[in-house]
Design an enzyme around this catalytic site. Structure first.
Site, PDB file in Angstrom:
ATOM      1  N   HIS A  32       0.801  -1.171   0.019  1.00  0.00           N
ATOM      2  CA  HIS A  32       0.024   0.041   0.150  1.00  0.00           C
ATOM      3  C   HIS A  32       0.919   1.393  -0.149  1.00  0.00           C
ATOM      4  O   HIS A  32       0.164   2.460   0.142  1.00  0.00           O
ATOM      5  CB  HIS A  32      -0.664   0.140   1.195  1.00  0.00           C
ATOM      6  CG  HIS A  32      -2.150  -1.155   1.157  1.00  0.00           C
ATOM      7  ND1 HIS A  32      -3.253  -0.651   0.576  1.00  0.00           N
ATOM      8  CD2 HIS A  32      -1.821  -2.407   1.709  1.00  0.00           C
ATOM      9  CE1 HIS A  32      -3.803  -1.866   0.821  1.00  0.00           C
ATOM     10  NE2 HIS A  32      -3.157  -2.791   1.515  1.00  0.00           N
ATOM     11  N   LYS A  64      -8.001  13.984   4.085  1.00  0.00           N
ATOM     12  CA  LYS A  64      -7.140  12.796   4.063  1.00  0.00           C
ATOM     13  C   LYS A  64      -6.234  12.891   5.158  1.00  0.00           C
ATOM     14  O   LYS A  64      -5.991  13.900   5.779  1.00  0.00           O
ATOM     15  CB  LYS A  64      -6.516  12.691   2.882  1.00  0.00           C
ATOM     16  CG  LYS A  64      -5.876  13.849   2.570  1.00  0.00           C
ATOM     17  CD  LYS A  64      -5.178  13.744   0.783  1.00  0.00           C
ATOM     18  CE  LYS A  64      -6.133  14.073  -0.178  1.00  0.00           C
ATOM     19  NZ  LYS A  64      -6.288  12.782  -0.962  1.00  0.00           N
ATOM     20  N   ARG A  65      -5.337  11.618   5.544  1.00  0.00           N
ATOM     21  CA  ARG A  65      -4.219  11.946   6.490  1.00  0.00           C
ATOM     22  C   ARG A  65      -3.632  13.074   6.155  1.00  0.00           C
ATOM     23  O   ARG A  65      -3.350  13.463   4.755  1.00  0.00           O
ATOM     24  CB  ARG A  65      -3.407  10.622   6.722  1.00  0.00           C
ATOM     25  CG  ARG A  65      -4.052   9.493   7.296  1.00  0.00           C
ATOM     26  CD  ARG A  65      -3.037   8.468   7.243  1.00  0.00           C
ATOM     27  NE  ARG A  65      -3.070   8.063   5.814  1.00  0.00           N
ATOM     28  CZ  ARG A  65      -1.823   7.360   5.278  1.00  0.00           C
ATOM     29  NH1 ARG A  65      -0.793   7.167   6.321  1.00  0.00           N
ATOM     30  NH2 ARG A  65      -1.766   7.023   4.160  1.00  0.00           N
ATOM     31  N   LYS A  86       0.996  14.437   0.385  1.00  0.00           N
ATOM     32  CA  LYS A  86      -0.361  14.723  -0.237  1.00  0.00           C
ATOM     33  C   LYS A  86      -0.530  16.277  -0.320  1.00  0.00           C
ATOM     34  O   LYS A  86      -1.316  16.684  -0.930  1.00  0.00           O
ATOM     35  CB  LYS A  86      -1.529  14.223   0.933  1.00  0.00           C
ATOM     36  CG  LYS A  86      -1.436  12.719   1.098  1.00  0.00           C
ATOM     37  CD  LYS A  86      -2.358  12.259   2.332  1.00  0.00           C
ATOM     38  CE  LYS A  86      -2.117  10.651   2.700  1.00  0.00           C
ATOM     39  NZ  LYS A  86      -3.082  10.052   1.581  1.00  0.00           N
ATOM     40  N   THR A 108      -8.444   6.736  -2.160  1.00  0.00           N
ATOM     41  CA  THR A 108      -9.755   5.824  -1.929  1.00  0.00           C
ATOM     42  C   THR A 108     -10.693   7.039  -1.857  1.00  0.00           C
ATOM     43  O   THR A 108     -11.917   7.130  -2.371  1.00  0.00           O
ATOM     44  CB  THR A 108      -9.872   4.846  -1.072  1.00  0.00           C
ATOM     45  OG1 THR A 108      -9.289   5.278   0.056  1.00  0.00           O
ATOM     46  CG2 THR A 108      -9.096   3.345  -1.487  1.00  0.00           C
ATOM     47  N   LYS A 152     -14.473   7.966  -3.793  1.00  0.00           N
ATOM     48  CA  LYS A 152     -15.684   8.340  -2.986  1.00  0.00           C
ATOM     49  C   LYS A 152     -16.408   9.588  -3.553  1.00  0.00           C
ATOM     50  O   LYS A 152     -17.573   9.842  -3.687  1.00  0.00           O
ATOM     51  CB  LYS A 152     -15.465   8.399  -1.368  1.00  0.00           C
ATOM     52  CG  LYS A 152     -15.144   6.944  -0.784  1.00  0.00           C
ATOM     53  CD  LYS A 152     -14.660   7.354   0.487  1.00  0.00           C
ATOM     54  CE  LYS A 152     -13.848   5.789   0.955  1.00  0.00           C
ATOM     55  NZ  LYS A 152     -12.607   6.001   1.802  1.00  0.00           N
TER      56      LYS A 152
HETATM   57  C1  26Q Z   1       5.150   1.171   8.729  1.00  0.00           C
HETATM   58  C2  26Q Z   1       6.176   0.988   9.520  1.00  0.00           C
HETATM   59  C3  26Q Z   1       6.311   1.470  10.735  1.00  0.00           C
HETATM   60  C4  26Q Z   1       5.318   2.328  11.182  1.00  0.00           C
HETATM   61  C5  26Q Z   1       4.011   2.348  10.459  1.00  0.00           C
HETATM   62  C6  26Q Z   1       4.114   1.887   9.219  1.00  0.00           C
HETATM   63  C7  26Q Z   1       2.712   1.947   8.450  1.00  0.00           C
HETATM   64  C8  26Q Z   1       1.467   2.324   9.020  1.00  0.00           C
HETATM   65  C9  26Q Z   1       0.542   2.554   8.338  1.00  0.00           C
HETATM   66  C10 26Q Z   1       2.716   2.056   7.022  1.00  0.00           C
HETATM   67  C11 26Q Z   1       1.780   2.161   6.362  1.00  0.00           C
HETATM   68  C12 26Q Z   1       0.548   2.403   7.249  1.00  0.00           C
HETATM   69  C13 26Q Z   1      -0.546   2.801   6.256  1.00  0.00           C
HETATM   70  C14 26Q Z   1      -0.718   3.051   4.666  1.00  0.00           C
HETATM   71  C15 26Q Z   1      -1.899   3.444   4.084  1.00  0.00           C
HETATM   72  O1  26Q Z   1      -2.955   3.707   4.578  1.00  0.00           O
HETATM   73  N1  26Q Z   1      -1.621   3.629   2.575  1.00  0.00           N
HETATM   74  C16 26Q Z   1      -2.881   3.803   1.829  1.00  0.00           C
HETATM   75  O2  26Q Z   1      -3.429   2.706   1.392  1.00  0.00           O
HETATM   76  C17 26Q Z   1      -4.606   2.824   0.773  1.00  0.00           C
HETATM   77  C18 26Q Z   1      -5.331   1.732   0.496  1.00  0.00           C
HETATM   78  O3  26Q Z   1      -4.600   0.906  -0.543  1.00  0.00           O
HETATM   79  C19 26Q Z   1      -4.251   3.730  -0.531  1.00  0.00           C
HETATM   80  O4  26Q Z   1      -5.297   4.117  -1.122  1.00  0.00           O
HETATM   81  C20 26Q Z   1      -3.375   4.978  -0.209  1.00  0.00           C
HETATM   82  O5  26Q Z   1      -2.820   5.577  -1.380  1.00  0.00           O
HETATM   83  C21 26Q Z   1      -2.299   4.567   0.763  1.00  0.00           C
HETATM   84  O6  26Q Z   1      -1.766   5.646   1.171  1.00  0.00           O
END
Ligand code: 26Q
Length: 744
Positions: A298, A482-483, A488, A590, A594
């Site tokens: 992701h 969004k976050r 972004k 995503t 929406k």
């Molecule tokens: C990894 C290592 C250490 C600490 C945290 C993490 C970590 C935590 C959360 C890495 C990634 C995430 C979340 C990622 C995320 O939400 N990605 C989003 O996924 C969506 C669904 O596929 C996409 O639409 C977005 O583009 C993408 O940013």
């Protein structure tokens, strides 16, 4: 499910003398008992979806809609003098922080609605993603004690199915809480709660605890192993109960999907169980694992690619560390026969004393997918290039999707009713039907315009209630929700607004249509620069909204505590969806889907799923700008933001505003300024905020101009809405079912 019986129960529910909370529990429980009594056929093959996040949002309205009783329930209680909307105060289940977690929730919804057996596995955090409010424009975080007031009537504790998870220094009990996902099938989201000692309970306390200390890292490892091992343990045990030890048949009955790498310890646990408990050879166990696991990536941000120190894992999970090390050697032996050493190094499971969780996932998985075309291509070209060269057949794309039930039928019943009246009901199970709606038809356009106006008014009322701010009624509603992350580029929007503000003040935009910018975003607790950007946007909001010379033309609102429920209000009430990430960084997005589904046009870059959105709805019906992935590589070779600003003096005026006293600064603005012009943890303006800003402004001004032709603009919006079928998670789940899970 017996609908009549449920409605009868609701009619007999006495509201008198009951608290809102008691009624909430009672009605929810009535629905739950109907759901739980519905018999389920045992499936031939089940999907297990492992995810550290499930952003379910509020279940009440969604479940009543799924049961087909929402409208009638509203009427029944209205007659009793009780408004079901009171339950809009119920907490969201916010056991996730963004796209990845919400995607998991949409996929559960679609699998159930399509009749595919899929069970979600994750952690039942005591506290979800923090609650956010602003004080002096700064983010204040508060623990999200989501169970405290409203409880959790939509889950059932299954104490009899608890399982022990063993660490070197402690044994933790994993108690499942099952949430039924109602559709054509009833599937289950199973979240494990950690019990035992106070130390044990910490494991399911917080989502993403800070991992900047060794203790924090160990806790994260414990979390990941905890739910992975609990799920795998139960799945394997139940398989043996039914089939004996014939593990060659395991992949016929089970397929595992890793939602990013956070559950990669499930691979090690699976190998451990099969070898240590059931005495398979290691090679045999690997062979079965390879037919069982699949991995979805992701993100390509290097800081989000998980690696764990071998030493750290050994400390609390020696057998698991041993399994991963063995897997590393096993893979090496497989590769060393023919592969170049650069490739085996790149693909290596142990690298520099750390386990690369992504490399474990890629090695063991039958299928590896990205979440939009461009992202899947980047995985093949860059992140997993070596693995792709040696096993191209593993890699595929499945573009994300969102559930049209929550994101259209529930949050925009007005638009759904209009579709019903124009097209009949078939579109509800096949969104492709929306293509039949004529977007040039004057009646359709005026109906759509009227609906958009209603949703904008509802949004304005909601924001006034929540934030105490009255939105301009006759304005273009432009949203970026969004976050909060540098890639972004909320900062780019902030600078664009400041630019418009200066030009409006100077009288340079005489024909400007009023514009309202709506932001919603949480910044990760430790992400200082993201927090500075929130503060900066709130400073701009104060300046702009307080300036009598411009505040009838321009308005800025940063809503507090943006979450799934807030999204359900903002998205239908938006005209223009901002999706302006630096090309190459947003895996898919995503939210963009929406918005499209609710008839907002996209103003964005050629990144993630925006590319496919524009393909489906036509570039002429959206506003695309900015550097492309290919261009960025070239630009970065000799980009100097200071020089760039000197050559674009209008841009300089807005960046100067960061330091020239336009705003009071307690360090946040300096932080932002440095990120743009100095070498920090990234090169200056790493995300090309300034580089893309002039083109961004052109696009915003073009929207502003074109909005004046109301009918033409509405047509663009309606085309977007009616071409959104591809972005339904029903389509995405069909693809997973066919190409990855082999359910068809
Ligand atoms: C990894 C290592 C250490 C600490 C945290 C993490 C970590 C935590 C959360 C890495 C990634 C995430 C979340 C990622 C995320 O939400 N990605 C989003 O996924 C969506 C669904 O596929 C996409 O639409 C977005 O583009 C993408 O940013």
């Amino acid at each position: 499910m017996n609908k009549e019986r449920l409605l009868e129960k609701l009619k007999l529910t006495d509201v008198n003398g009951k608290t809102v909370r008691a009624l909430y529990t009672e009605i929810s429980k009535a629905c739950m008992s109907e759901i739980m009594e519905t018999p389920q056929k045992a499936p031939a093959k089940t999907v297990s979806y492992f995810s550290v996040e499930f952003l379910m949002g509020r279940m009440f309205f969604n479940n009543l809609m799924a049961l087909g009783v929402l409208d009638e329930a509203r009427e029944i209680f209205e007659e009793k003098g009780f408004d079901l909307n009171c339950f809009e105060d119920v907490e969201d289940a916010a056991l996730g922080n963004g796209g990845l977690g919400r995607l998991a929730a949409c996929y559960l919804d679609s699998a159930a609605n399509l009749g595919y057996p899929m069970c979600g596995y994750g952690i039942r955090y005591k506290y979800g993603l923090f609650k956010q409010r602003f004080e002096d424009g700064r983010q204040i975080e508060e623990a999200d004690d989501w169970l405290k007031v409203w409880g959790d009537p939509w889950s059932v504790r299954r104490a009899n199915e608890k399982i022990d998870v063993v660490f070197k220094d402690m044994t933790v009990t994993a108690v499942p809480y099952d949430m039924p996902i109602y559709g054509k099938r009833i599937n289950t989201l199973r979240l494990f709660q950690a019990e035992g000692s106070p130390e044990a309970e910490k494991i399911s306390e917080y989502l993403y605890p800070a991992d900047d200390t060794e203790e924090g890292k160990l806790l994260r490892i414990r979390q990941e192993y905890f739910f992975s091992a609990a799920a795998v343990g139960q799945l394997v045990k139940n398989f043996v109960k039914k089939n004996g030890r014939n593990f060659d048949r395991f992949p016929e009955a089970h397929v595992f999907q890793l939602n990013d790498t956070h559950a990669v310890f499930a691979v090690a646990e699976f190998l451990r169980l099969l070898t240590a408990e059931y005495k398979l050879t290691f090679s045999h166990a690997v062979e079965i694992a390879k037919k069982t696991f699949n991995y979805t990536n992701h993100t390509i941000l290097p800081e989000a690619l998980e690696c764990w120190d071998v030493k750290l894992v050994e400390k609390i999970l020696p057998e698991i560390a041993h399994m991963l090390t063995r897997l590393h050697l096993h893979a090496k032996r497989e590769w060393d026969m023919s592969y170049p050493v650069e490739d085996t190094t790149e693909m290596s499971i142990v690298r520099g004393g750390r386990f690369s969780m992504a490399n474990v996932a890629v090695y063991i998985s039958g299928r590896v997918n990205g979440v939009a075309e461009i992202h899947s291509q980047i995985l093949k070209d860059r992140l997993f290039a070596a693995a792709y060269r040696h096993a191209p057949e593993k890699f595929l794309n499945v573009t994300n999707g969102v559930t049209p039930r929550r994101w259209l039928m529930l949050c925009n019943s007005e638009l759904a009713d209009f579709y019903d009246e124009s097209l009949g009901l078939k579109w509800r199970s096949d969104l492709e039907e929306l293509w039949q709606l004529r977007c040039t038809n004057a009646d359709n356009l005026s109906r759509f315009t009227a609906i958009k106006a209603i949703k904008k008014r509802q949004l304005a009322e909601y924001i006034e209630k929540r934030e105490g701010i009255k939105l301009l009624p006759d304005a273009i509603y432009v949203s970026q929700v969004k976050r909060l992350h540098e890639y972004k580029r909320q900062l780019m929007t902030a600078l664009a607004i400041l630019y418009l503000y200066f030009d409006l003040k100077d009288g340079k935009l005489p024909d400007f249509t009023p514009m309202v910018f709506i932001f919603g975003a949480k910044a990760a607790s430790g992400y200082k620069r993201a927090k500075a950007i929130i503060k900066f946007i709130n400073d701009i909001a104060e300046l702009v909204n307080g300036d009598e010379e411009v505040n009838a033309k321009l308005q800025v609102v940063f809503v507090q505590n943006y979450d799934v429920s807030y999204a359900e209000k903002i998205i239908p009430g938006t005209d223009v969806s901002l999706q302006v990430s630096t090309a190459g960084f947003e895996a898919s997005g995503t939210g963009n889907m929406k918005f499209m589904m609710n008839g907002a046009v996209t103003l964005g870059t050629l990144d993630g799923a925006n590319i496919e959105i524009v393909q489906a709805a036509g570039e002429e019906n959206n506003y695309i700008f900015g550097a492309t992935v290919e261009e960025i590589e070239r630009i970065k070779e000799n980009y100097d933001p200071s020089e760039f600003v000197e050559q674009n003096l209008k841009i300089k005026r807005v960046t100067d505003a960061l330091t020239d006293g336009t705003f009071e600064d307690e360090g946040e603005l300096k932080e932002i300024y440095s990120s743009l012009f100095e070498q920090t943890y990234n090169s200056p303006d790493y995300y090309l905020v300034l580089y893309d800003l002039p083109k961004y402004l052109e696009a915003l001004l073009l929207v502003n101009k074109e909005f004046q032709d109301g009918e033409r603009f509405a047509r663009k919006q309606l085309v977007n809405a009616t071409r959104s079928a591809y972005f339904s998670s029903d389509r995405a789940i069909e693809e997973y079912a066919e190409k990855i899970w082999k359910l068809k």
